[in-house]
Design a protein around this motif. Structure first.
Motif, short mmCIF file in Angstrom:
data_model
loop_
_atom_site.label_atom_id
_atom_site.label_comp_id
_atom_site.label_asym_id
_atom_site.label_seq_id
_atom_site.Cartn_x
_atom_site.Cartn_y
_atom_site.Cartn_z
N ILE A 37 -120.96 24.16 67.30
CA ILE A 37 -122.14 25.12 67.32
C ILE A 37 -121.76 25.69 69.04
N CYS A 38 -121.93 26.72 68.78
CA CYS A 38 -121.82 28.03 70.07
C CYS A 38 -123.11 28.32 70.43
N GLY A 39 -122.93 28.29 71.50
CA GLY A 39 -124.79 28.74 72.10
C GLY A 39 -125.01 30.00 71.53
N SER A 40 -124.62 30.92 70.45
CA SER A 40 -125.15 31.98 69.68
C SER A 40 -125.41 30.86 68.37
N ASP A 41 -125.08 30.41 68.01
CA ASP A 41 -126.37 29.37 67.25
C ASP A 41 -127.57 29.01 67.27
N GLY A 59 -122.49 29.26 61.58
CA GLY A 59 -121.56 28.12 62.07
C GLY A 59 -120.19 29.42 61.67
N HIS A 60 -119.84 29.96 62.68
CA HIS A 60 -119.03 30.70 62.73
C HIS A 60 -117.95 30.39 63.75
N GLU A 61 -117.75 28.93 64.47
CA GLU A 61 -116.26 28.86 64.95
C GLU A 61 -115.46 27.27 63.63
N PHE A 62 -114.68 28.09 63.10
CA PHE A 62 -114.09 26.83 62.29
C PHE A 62 -112.85 27.06 61.73
N SER A 168 -111.04 30.36 68.01
CA SER A 168 -111.66 30.48 67.31
C SER A 168 -113.47 31.94 67.54
N ASP A 169 -113.29 31.66 68.99
CA ASP A 169 -114.77 32.50 70.38
C ASP A 169 -114.46 31.72 71.30
N ILE A 170 -115.14 30.45 71.15
CA ILE A 170 -115.79 30.62 73.04
C ILE A 170 -114.13 30.97 73.80
ZN ZN Z 1 -119.81 31.95 68.69
#
Ligand code: ZN
Ligand code: NAD
Ligand code: ZN
Length: 407
Positions: A37-41, A59-62, A168-170
């Protein structure tokens, strides 16, 4: 398959949805082994992202294992273990060719919507509203990856999911935020926000040679992580006046660079905090930017303010005079993740950084609604939640369940 589905502000349900299918020759299907789970979520959860529809998978970090590829995919095959970047990018357009992947002009089929808001559309993102493409997200058991020849990176077997998932993101996001500061020897970087993005920005600023990093937040567990992980000096903004403290710590000159890793849901005490909340609730302002205001004010003359924190629309009382009169450089953007995958994977393999350090909680995907609440409210010192899509929720006896809640 099971997926975490958005139904409205603070309304999530993990439920059965149809499995994704190959739609285009450049697609791949991935069986997801870990997602986060991202802060953007949280901006979606809290209802601040326009263009969400009930039933959207978020969800976008996977990351996971490739199970099927389209006819045009030659770089991946079933069985490959991959991490997937959150922006969707074609690899061939004007922007992709300059490694500006989060601005890809071929991946947002709803570009016209974003153009109304921002003038031009950025790339489509996984699980991030119809404004940004309407793609199903990765808090699910499977995901369809468009342009799979451009995005996913293969991961060697000896690295654990938690070591590589944040590629994937952070991790790239924190790294790009620090890179944008143009750090030189002897520099002091102030980082507003010690959530996962702030922590990676802090660690990356160190890796890029910052002499001092000053980390700002109000949650002791997060400030502790910043000092343990990256030897940051810390400021709790509930205990000190941040602008004053930053001035004192930098001999009156101000930090060479400031990073806003807070974004549109910034928190502030007192009049300015109430002002933003009231204006936001009356739809007179879309975002709450107390950290951005402070970053612009604190930064030294000729310094850089780097903004990985996500803002969505219209912000009020931004001291733009500081930008002009102090000759500040402003850098921002959704991260061009694809550009960073290879070099940052190398840093992990070399042991320069262990991203697993940010993980505070591991839960089955089935517990996503509880996990979102916990992450948003920083319950149980939550910093980063990894969700496991194939794990069953353990059945707990009633008295154990009570203990868990009390704890
Ligand atoms: Zn994110
Ligand atoms: P998070 O919500 O866990 O972290 C935000 C932190 O900021 C919290 O610890 C909070 O206490 C702190 N904070 C709030 N108000 C503050 C203030 N006034 N001063 C200092 N600290 C304050 O979220 P995160 O996952 O770390 O994400 C942070 C931001 O980065 C979000 O806006 C997210 O959308 C954004 N983000 C951007 C990208 C990108 O590509 N640019 C990628 C991922 C996340
Ligand atoms: Zn492109």
């Amino acid at each position: 398959m099971r997926a975490n589905v958005w139904y409205g502000t603070e309304q999530l349900r993990v439920e059965d949805v149809p499995d994704p299918k190959i739609l285009n020759p450049r697609d791949a299907i991935v069986r997801i082994t870990s997602t986060a789970i991202c802060g953007s979520d949280l901006h979606i959860y809290d209802g601040y992202i326009p263009g969400m529809l009930p039933g959207d998978i978020i969800g976008h970090e996977f990351m996971g294992e490739v199970v099927e590829v389209g006819s045009a995919i030659t770089n991946l095959r079933p069985g490959d273990r991959v991490v997937n970047p959150f922006p969707i990018a074609c690899g061939a357009c004007f922007f992709c060719q300059q490694s500006l992947h989060s601005l890809c002009e071929n991946s947002n089929p709803n570009a016209w919507l974003a153009e109304k808001l921002w003038g031009h559309s950025p790339a489509g993102l996984f699980g991030y509203s119809h404004l940004l493409g309407g793609y199903a997200g990765g808090q699910a058991q499977f995901a369809r990856i468009p342009f799979a020849d451009v995005g996913p990176i293969k991961i060697p077997a000896h690295l654990t999911d938690e070591q590589v998932l944040f590629l994937s993101d952070i991790f790239p996001t924190g790294y790009m935020a620090a890179e944008q500061c143009g750090i030189r020897e002897g520099d002091t970087v102030a980082v507003f926000g010690c959530g996962p993005v702030g922590l990676f920005a802090i660690k990356s600023a160190r890796l890029l040679g910052a002499e001092r990093v000053i980390a700002i937040d109000r949650f002791p567990a997060r400030l502790r992580k910043a000092s343990q992980w990256a030897d940051a000096e810390t400021l709790n903004y509930e205990q000190v006046e941040v602008l004053e403290a930053l001035d004192v710590m930098t001999g009156g000159r101000g930090p060479d660079a400031c990073i806003d890793a807070v974004g549109m849901e910034g928190h502030a005490h007192g009049a300015i905090g109430s002002y933003d909340r009231i204006k936001q609730s009356l739809m007179l302002e879309t975002d709450r930017p107390p950290a951005l205001r402070q970053a612009l004010t604190a930064c030294r003359n000729g310094g850089t303010v780097s903004i990985p924190g996500v803002y969505g629309g219209l912000l009020d009382k931004i001291p733009f005079g500081a930008v002009v009169n102090k000759a500040l450089t402003i850098r921002s953007g959704q991260t061009h993740v694809q550009r960073y995958l290879k070099p940052l994977l190398e840093l992990i393999e070399k042991g320069s950084i262990d991203p697993a350090f940010v993980v505070s909680h591991r839960l089955p995907l089935e517990e996503a609604p509880r996990a979102y609440r916990m992450f948003r409210d920083k319950q149980d010192s939550c910093i980063k939640v990894v969700l496991k899509p194939w794990e069953q929720v353990p059945t707990v006896k009633a008295e154990e369940a009570t203990n868990r809640i009390l704890h």
